[in-house]
Write a protein that holds these residues in place. Structure first.
Motif, PDB file in Angstrom:
ATOM      1  N   THR A 125      41.147  45.414  53.207  1.00 42.20           N
ATOM      2  CA  THR A 125      40.688  44.052  52.945  1.00 42.20           C
ATOM      3  C   THR A 125      41.827  43.048  52.998  1.00 42.20           C
ATOM      4  O   THR A 125      41.623  41.869  52.758  1.00 42.20           O
ATOM      5  CB  THR A 125      40.014  43.977  51.566  1.00 42.20           C
ATOM      6  N   GLY A 126      43.053  43.518  53.291  1.00 44.78           N
ATOM      7  CA  GLY A 126      44.173  42.609  53.421  1.00 44.78           C
ATOM      8  C   GLY A 126      44.954  42.406  52.148  1.00 44.78           C
ATOM      9  O   GLY A 126      45.976  41.734  52.147  1.00 44.78           O
ATOM     10  N   GLY A 127      44.525  42.957  51.012  1.00 46.08           N
ATOM     11  CA  GLY A 127      45.204  42.800  49.736  1.00 46.08           C
ATOM     12  C   GLY A 127      46.226  43.891  49.538  1.00 46.08           C
ATOM     13  O   GLY A 127      46.409  44.752  50.390  1.00 46.08           O
ATOM     14  N   PRO A 128      46.920  43.858  48.417  1.00 43.75           N
ATOM     15  CA  PRO A 128      47.921  44.892  48.139  1.00 43.75           C
ATOM     16  C   PRO A 128      47.269  46.233  47.894  1.00 43.75           C
ATOM     17  O   PRO A 128      46.122  46.312  47.477  1.00 43.75           O
ATOM     18  CB  PRO A 128      48.609  44.379  46.861  1.00 43.75           C
ATOM     19  N   GLU A 129      48.025  47.278  48.164  1.00 45.02           N
ATOM     20  CA  GLU A 129      47.523  48.624  47.922  1.00 45.02           C
ATOM     21  C   GLU A 129      47.260  48.811  46.425  1.00 45.02           C
ATOM     22  O   GLU A 129      48.074  48.405  45.603  1.00 45.02           O
ATOM     23  CB  GLU A 129      48.540  49.665  48.384  1.00 45.02           C
ATOM     24  N   PRO A 130      46.114  49.410  46.038  1.00 45.16           N
ATOM     25  CA  PRO A 130      45.844  49.639  44.624  1.00 45.16           C
ATOM     26  C   PRO A 130      46.841  50.626  44.034  1.00 45.16           C
ATOM     27  O   PRO A 130      47.313  51.529  44.712  1.00 45.16           O
ATOM     28  CB  PRO A 130      44.418  50.229  44.622  1.00 45.16           C
ATOM     29  N   THR A 131      47.184  50.416  42.774  1.00 46.68           N
ATOM     30  CA  THR A 131      48.117  51.299  42.089  1.00 46.68           C
ATOM     31  C   THR A 131      47.364  52.413  41.381  1.00 46.68           C
ATOM     32  O   THR A 131      46.472  52.130  40.582  1.00 46.68           O
ATOM     33  CB  THR A 131      48.935  50.509  41.044  1.00 46.68           C
ATOM     34  N   PRO A 132      47.683  53.681  41.666  1.00 55.23           N
ATOM     35  CA  PRO A 132      46.971  54.784  41.012  1.00 55.23           C
ATOM     36  C   PRO A 132      47.199  54.768  39.498  1.00 55.23           C
ATOM     37  O   PRO A 132      48.296  54.515  39.030  1.00 55.23           O
ATOM     38  CB  PRO A 132      47.598  56.038  41.643  1.00 55.23           C
ATOM     39  N   VAL A 162      42.373  55.360  42.005  1.00 52.76           N
ATOM     40  CA  VAL A 162      42.273  55.074  43.436  1.00 52.76           C
ATOM     41  C   VAL A 162      41.185  55.923  44.080  1.00 52.76           C
ATOM     42  O   VAL A 162      40.414  55.449  44.928  1.00 52.76           O
ATOM     43  CB  VAL A 162      43.628  55.304  44.136  1.00 52.76           C
ATOM     44  N   LEU A 163      41.095  57.173  43.677  1.00 54.32           N
ATOM     45  CA  LEU A 163      40.036  58.041  44.199  1.00 54.32           C
ATOM     46  C   LEU A 163      38.665  57.518  43.784  1.00 54.32           C
ATOM     47  O   LEU A 163      37.704  57.573  44.563  1.00 54.32           O
ATOM     48  CB  LEU A 163      40.235  59.475  43.688  1.00 54.32           C
ATOM     49  N   LEU A 196      32.612  51.460  36.927  1.00 58.00           N
ATOM     50  CA  LEU A 196      32.783  52.146  38.206  1.00 58.00           C
ATOM     51  C   LEU A 196      32.289  51.282  39.365  1.00 58.00           C
ATOM     52  O   LEU A 196      32.952  51.175  40.392  1.00 58.00           O
ATOM     53  CB  LEU A 196      32.035  53.488  38.185  1.00 58.00           C
ATOM     54  N   ARG A 197      31.153  50.659  39.186  1.00 53.78           N
ATOM     55  CA  ARG A 197      30.614  49.798  40.236  1.00 53.78           C
ATOM     56  C   ARG A 197      31.531  48.599  40.469  1.00 53.78           C
ATOM     57  O   ARG A 197      31.742  48.165  41.605  1.00 53.78           O
ATOM     58  CB  ARG A 197      29.207  49.340  39.883  1.00 53.78           C
ATOM     59  N   ALA A 198      32.108  48.068  39.393  1.00 52.33           N
ATOM     60  CA  ALA A 198      33.034  46.956  39.520  1.00 52.33           C
ATOM     61  C   ALA A 198      34.293  47.375  40.279  1.00 52.33           C
ATOM     62  O   ALA A 198      34.814  46.642  41.131  1.00 52.33           O
ATOM     63  CB  ALA A 198      33.393  46.409  38.148  1.00 52.33           C
ATOM     64  N   ALA A 201      33.484  47.707  43.916  1.00 46.47           N
ATOM     65  CA  ALA A 201      33.312  46.367  44.505  1.00 46.47           C
ATOM     66  C   ALA A 201      34.667  45.692  44.734  1.00 46.47           C
ATOM     67  O   ALA A 201      34.888  45.048  45.758  1.00 46.47           O
ATOM     68  CB  ALA A 201      32.443  45.511  43.584  1.00 46.47           C
ATOM     69  N   GLU A 202      35.580  45.849  43.789  1.00 48.42           N
ATOM     70  CA  GLU A 202      36.923  45.272  43.915  1.00 48.42           C
ATOM     71  C   GLU A 202      37.660  45.875  45.108  1.00 48.42           C
ATOM     72  O   GLU A 202      38.467  45.201  45.749  1.00 48.42           O
ATOM     73  CB  GLU A 202      37.727  45.527  42.641  1.00 48.42           C
ATOM     74  N   ALA A 203      37.364  47.139  45.405  1.00 45.14           N
ATOM     75  CA  ALA A 203      38.030  47.812  46.527  1.00 45.14           C
ATOM     76  C   ALA A 203      37.418  47.407  47.860  1.00 45.14           C
ATOM     77  O   ALA A 203      37.938  47.748  48.920  1.00 45.14           O
ATOM     78  CB  ALA A 203      37.941  49.330  46.353  1.00 45.14           C
ATOM     79  N   GLY A 204      36.288  46.693  47.823  1.00 45.50           N
ATOM     80  CA  GLY A 204      35.668  46.209  49.049  1.00 45.50           C
ATOM     81  C   GLY A 204      34.873  47.238  49.794  1.00 45.50           C
ATOM     82  O   GLY A 204      34.576  47.084  50.975  1.00 45.50           O
ATOM     83  N   ILE A 205      34.459  48.345  49.073  1.00 43.02           N
ATOM     84  CA  ILE A 205      33.712  49.416  49.741  1.00 43.02           C
ATOM     85  C   ILE A 205      32.241  49.236  49.498  1.00 43.02           C
ATOM     86  O   ILE A 205      31.420  49.279  50.401  1.00 43.02           O
ATOM     87  CB  ILE A 205      34.182  50.785  49.245  1.00 43.02           C
ATOM     88  N   GLY A 206      31.858  49.026  48.229  1.00 39.24           N
ATOM     89  CA  GLY A 206      30.450  48.817  47.889  1.00 39.24           C
ATOM     90  C   GLY A 206      29.708  50.114  47.790  1.00 39.24           C
ATOM     91  O   GLY A 206      30.115  51.145  48.326  1.00 39.24           O
TER      92      GLY A 206
END
Length: 207
Positions: A125-132, A162-163, A196-198, A201-206
């Motif tokens: 999505t162009g944002g920073p990589e999520p931190t595990p 992240v998973l 979990l749903r939030a 959604a934040e990860a842009g997967i849905g």
């Protein structure tokens, strides 16, 4: 909270002083069976018997105050919820400490990752990589009472946040079903599902 706690007059007085001064009291469970072995009406019974035997007005008044402290303390939920203990889920302590001061604000603003730069790469999505974040800490950050369900996530193959962000609708349903099989209560299930749903959604997967 241990069985020995319910025999200690000094501890009872300390709890009473905390209530008196408006401090938040958080019972930390160290012995899983302490709450069952010593039911509320039997807690500090030896202390009350001592004051009752004295019989003088001052002792009777003190006993009444201590009984009020016992009753108020007995209504509090322990962290973590039984059958787990702090010895098994030390991340509960980490969460409780992190709820104080600047760390609390950072967590509220974005799970403690606010201000991280993204010039080292990005996601789809162009944002920073999520931190595990390890799954125990992630769940405890939602509520320490939920920490007991971390093993279910790990058994399902999700040992970091992240998973979890890669869950699809089918994966989420399977995870929730696994939690239900383990006996999760409806309020806890709803809280986890919402977060979990939030996260997805934040990860842009849905889902």
């Amino acid at each position: 909270v241990t069985r020995a706690l319910f025999e200690s007059e000094a501890c009872l007085h300390e709890i009473g002083d905390a209530f008196k001064h408006g401090l938040e009291v958080i019972p930390l469970l160290f012995e899983a069976d302490a709450l069952h072995v010593v039911p509320p009406h039997e807690r500090w019974s030896s202390v009350f018997e001592k004051y009752e035997k004295r019989g003088d007005p001052k002792s009777v008044a003190a006993k009444r105050v201590m009984e009020e402290t016992r009753d108020r303390f007995s209504k509090l939920n322990t962290e973590p919820a039984p059958p787990n203990t702090v010895l098994e889920l030390p991340q509960v302590l980490i969460h409780l400490v992190s709820e104080q001061g600047p760390i609390k604000k950072a967590m509220a603003d974005g799970d403690g990752t606010e201000g991280q730069s993204g010039d080292g790469g990005g996601n789809e999505t162009g944002g920073p990589e999520p931190t595990p974040t390890d799954i125990g800490s992630w769940i405890s950050a939602i509520s320490p009472a939920l920490a007991q369900w971390a093993p279910v996530f790990i058994e399902a193959g999700y040992d970091d946040s992240v998973l979890l962000a890669e869950l699809d609708a089918e994966d989420l349903d399977e995870l929730l079903a696994a939690l239900e099989r383990k006996g999760i209560k409806k309020p806890h299930r709803k809280l986890l599902e919402k977060r979990l749903r939030a996260l997805v959604a934040e990860a842009g997967i849905g889902t």
